[in-house]
Design a protein around this motif. Structure first.
Motif, PDB file in Angstrom:
ATOM      1  N   GLN A 213       0.822  -1.208   0.000  1.00 26.53           N
ATOM      2  CA  GLN A 213       0.000   0.000   0.000  1.00 26.53           C
ATOM      3  C   GLN A 213       0.858   1.261   0.000  1.00 26.53           C
ATOM      4  O   GLN A 213       0.567   2.232  -0.708  1.00 26.53           O
ATOM      5  N   LYS A 214       1.939   1.244   0.770  1.00 27.26           N
ATOM      6  CA  LYS A 214       2.823   2.401   0.828  1.00 27.26           C
ATOM      7  C   LYS A 214       3.494   2.676  -0.518  1.00 27.26           C
ATOM      8  O   LYS A 214       3.711   3.836  -0.888  1.00 27.26           O
ATOM      9  N   ALA A 215       3.811   1.599  -1.256  1.00 28.50           N
ATOM     10  CA  ALA A 215       4.508   1.768  -2.539  1.00 28.50           C
ATOM     11  C   ALA A 215       3.570   2.185  -3.660  1.00 28.50           C
ATOM     12  O   ALA A 215       4.023   2.657  -4.721  1.00 28.50           O
ATOM     13  N   GLY A 216       2.267   2.017  -3.470  1.00 30.70           N
ATOM     14  CA  GLY A 216       1.324   2.432  -4.501  1.00 30.70           C
ATOM     15  C   GLY A 216       0.683   1.302  -5.274  1.00 30.70           C
ATOM     16  O   GLY A 216      -0.043   1.541  -6.243  1.00 30.70           O
ATOM     17  N   LEU A 217       0.933   0.057  -4.900  1.00 30.74           N
ATOM     18  CA  LEU A 217       0.232  -1.059  -5.539  1.00 30.74           C
ATOM     19  C   LEU A 217      -1.238  -1.008  -5.156  1.00 30.74           C
ATOM     20  O   LEU A 217      -1.598  -0.595  -4.052  1.00 30.74           O
ATOM     21  N   GLN A 218      -2.095  -1.446  -6.086  1.00 29.74           N
ATOM     22  CA  GLN A 218      -3.535  -1.364  -5.862  1.00 29.74           C
ATOM     23  C   GLN A 218      -4.215  -2.681  -6.198  1.00 29.74           C
ATOM     24  O   GLN A 218      -3.671  -3.516  -6.937  1.00 29.74           O
ATOM     25  N   ALA A 219      -5.413  -2.846  -5.660  1.00 31.96           N
ATOM     26  CA  ALA A 219      -6.212  -4.023  -5.982  1.00 31.96           C
ATOM     27  C   ALA A 219      -6.495  -4.067  -7.481  1.00 31.96           C
ATOM     28  O   ALA A 219      -6.695  -3.029  -8.116  1.00 31.96           O
ATOM     29  N   ASN A 220      -6.466  -5.260  -8.037  1.00 35.53           N
ATOM     30  CA  ASN A 220      -6.730  -5.533  -9.460  1.00 35.53           C
ATOM     31  C   ASN A 220      -5.565  -5.174 -10.375  1.00 35.53           C
ATOM     32  O   ASN A 220      -5.715  -5.242 -11.601  1.00 35.53           O
ATOM     33  N   ASP A 221      -4.428  -4.751  -9.807  1.00 35.70           N
ATOM     34  CA  ASP A 221      -3.232  -4.608 -10.642  1.00 35.70           C
ATOM     35  C   ASP A 221      -2.855  -5.979 -11.215  1.00 35.70           C
ATOM     36  O   ASP A 221      -2.758  -6.963 -10.471  1.00 35.70           O
ATOM     37  N   GLN A 222      -2.639  -6.036 -12.519  1.00 36.20           N
ATOM     38  CA  GLN A 222      -2.190  -7.288 -13.146  1.00 36.20           C
ATOM     39  C   GLN A 222      -0.671  -7.315 -13.110  1.00 36.20           C
ATOM     40  O   GLN A 222      -0.007  -6.454 -13.686  1.00 36.20           O
ATOM     41  N   VAL A 223      -0.111  -8.305 -12.411  1.00 37.18           N
ATOM     42  CA  VAL A 223       1.340  -8.400 -12.264  1.00 37.18           C
ATOM     43  C   VAL A 223       1.908  -9.161 -13.459  1.00 37.18           C
ATOM     44  O   VAL A 223       1.608 -10.332 -13.669  1.00 37.18           O
ATOM     45  N   ILE A 224       2.729  -8.443 -14.235  1.00 35.20           N
ATOM     46  CA  ILE A 224       3.354  -9.061 -15.416  1.00 35.20           C
ATOM     47  C   ILE A 224       4.703  -9.665 -15.048  1.00 35.20           C
ATOM     48  O   ILE A 224       4.985 -10.831 -15.373  1.00 35.20           O
ATOM     49  N   GLU A 225       5.497  -8.898 -14.309  1.00 36.97           N
ATOM     50  CA  GLU A 225       6.832  -9.366 -13.912  1.00 36.97           C
ATOM     51  C   GLU A 225       7.163  -8.862 -12.503  1.00 36.97           C
ATOM     52  O   GLU A 225       6.644  -7.838 -12.063  1.00 36.97           O
ATOM     53  N   ILE A 226       8.035  -9.602 -11.826  1.00 36.40           N
ATOM     54  CA  ILE A 226       8.689  -9.115 -10.612  1.00 36.40           C
ATOM     55  C   ILE A 226      10.184  -9.354 -10.802  1.00 36.40           C
ATOM     56  O   ILE A 226      10.607 -10.495 -11.018  1.00 36.40           O
ATOM     57  N   ASN A 227      10.934  -8.266 -10.773  1.00 34.87           N
ATOM     58  CA  ASN A 227      12.390  -8.368 -11.042  1.00 34.87           C
ATOM     59  C   ASN A 227      12.659  -9.112 -12.344  1.00 34.87           C
ATOM     60  O   ASN A 227      13.526  -9.983 -12.426  1.00 34.87           O
ATOM     61  N   ARG A 228      11.844  -8.779 -13.366  1.00 27.63           N
ATOM     62  CA  ARG A 228      11.965  -9.327 -14.713  1.00 27.63           C
ATOM     63  C   ARG A 228      11.668 -10.827 -14.800  1.00 27.63           C
ATOM     64  O   ARG A 228      11.952 -11.467 -15.818  1.00 27.63           O
TER      65      ARG A 228
END
Length: 419
Positions: A213-228
């Motif tokens: 929440q602090k970083a700005g991620l939100q509900a329903n964000d589609q995660v494509i990659e994490i650290n590529r």
């Protein structure tokens, strides 16, 4: 106080539903149910409806349905006893007064020669000292009066033991079954409100004050990659975060059709295999009537499997007895659940309902499972176990359960105050 109210409501619901299962099937089978009780000890409320007295008792630690034939009848009318009789317009006996006869001046008095309250349903005796023996038939719903209180007689065909084996089995099984059914219904309601868990590579709601929440991620964000690293499901997101505690995670997400990069530093928490990373985000959910129905069933089955697995570990020694929770431990856990909101209270209630059903079905004396075991033995040997022997086994089992309850409660107290 809030926790106490919730605990009373939850256990009142679980016990009421359990005993209602016994009551409904017993009545359907033609068994006379004298009392439907919630709690034990002195009565604080009583209401008679039809043949059954519905009572609320002082100690909220269970409940019962008192069925005719399960226990010895309250009164036995013996030869030589003086009674008072009341009749209907057809000459059938409707009431038999057994004591305090002086209060019933309008009764017809008799010195009993013979009385059959179960099979023949008749009473005979002398109305005058030197008079002839007179015989009267009893109405099937006649009552006998003890200390000014009426109790309905129980003809043999209205007693629990006279019913067929399947009818008795279903009557006993109906209690735990209703708890499982209640769990399914509650989980359906829970998933209808909360949504059904999804494996899609999406984020659910974020927890205020945590890294996501602090970083700005939100509900329903589609995660494509994490650290590529490509993410194609929620479990893959979960596993990656868990494997990187205290590390910077670069999320590539799609929101409103736009690609964004958001950096998050994961926190860490204790897990079974050491420390794991977490960012304070729930898994994705979706709403569907069919999915909620399916979720209600599958979640109930899951908790049944977990209960059985825990019991297996307890028997094989893989489970520490100190982990068992009694009333005090459940009260404490309920307080923690209440603090987290209504949905978790729903979840907790469904879990406790499953727990009550599974525990009750264990083949232990004094539990429904123990009574079912005796019925299975009866089916195998072709005749019932002697009532005195069965009652003795249930008594020993009840004493053991009370001892276990005391030990578990003491363990709860130690966990609360001595550690």
């Amino acid at each position: 106080m809030e926790t106490l109210i919730v605990v009373v409501l939850i256990f009142g619901l679980l016990v009421s539903i359990h005993e209602l299962g016994h009551l409904l099937v017993a009545k359907r089978s033609g068994i006379l149910c004298r009392e439907f009780a919630i709690g034990f000890g002195p009565k604080i409320f009583a209401l008679k409806k039809g043949e059954t007295v519905y009572t609320l008792r002082l100690l909220p630690i269970g409940g019962y349905v008192r069925m005719a034939g399960e226990d010895p009848e309250i009164i036995e009318i013996k030869p030589g006893q003086s009674v008072g009789l009341f009749f209907d317009s057809k000459g059938m006996v409707t009431r038999i007064v057994t004591n305090h006869l002086e209060k019933y001046a309008d009764a017809r008095f008799m010195t009993v020669e013979h009385c059959d309250l179960e099979k023949g349903l008749h009473i005979s005796g002398y109305e005058e000292e030197d008079g002839p023996i007179v015989h009267y038939n009893l109405d099937r719903k006649a009552t006998y009066v003890v200390d000014d209180q009426d109790f309905q007689i129980a003809p043999l065909d209205r007693q629990f033991a006279s019913k067929t084996l399947p009818a008795r089995f279903l009557t006993i099984f109906a209690g735990p079954f209703m708890n499982l059914l209640l769990a399914v219904v509650i989980f359906i309601v829970y998933f209808s409100i909360q949504g059904v868990p999804s494996n899609a590579p999406l984020l659910g709601s974020t927890i205020p004050g945590y890294p996501a929440q602090k970083a700005g991620l939100q509900a329903n964000d589609q995660v494509i990659e994490i650290n590529r690293q490509k993410m194609n499901s929620w479990p893959s997101i979960q596993n990656y975060i868990g494997a990187h505690p205290k590390q910077k995670l670069s999320f590539t997400v799609k929101r409103d059709g736009k690609i964004r990069t958001i950096n998050v530093v994961a926190d860490q928490r204790k897990a079974e295999k050491g420390m794991e990373g977490f960012i304070g985000v729930y898994g994705p959910t979706h709403h569907s009537i069919l999915a909620s129905l399916e979720g209600g069933v599958t979640q109930t089955v899951y908790w049944i499997q977990m209960e059985l697995s825990g019991l297996k570990m307890l028997v094989t020694g893989g489970f520490n007895l100190n982990q068992l929770a009694g009333p005090v431990g459940i009260y404490k856990a309920t307080g923690q659940v209440v603090a987290q909101g209504f949905l978790l209270v729903l979840n907790w209630t469904a879990f406790l309902s499953v727990n009550l059903a599974v525990i009750n079905l264990l083949p232990l004396p004094a539990l429904d499972g123990g009574r079912l075991l005796f019925l299975i033995v009866e089916a195998l040997r072709g005749k019932p176990v002697e009532p005195q022997k069965e009652a003795f086994v249930h008594f020993i089992g009840f004493a053991f359960l009370m001892l276990l309850m005391i030990l578990v409660t003491w363990n709860d107290i130690q966990n609360l105050f001595l550690r």
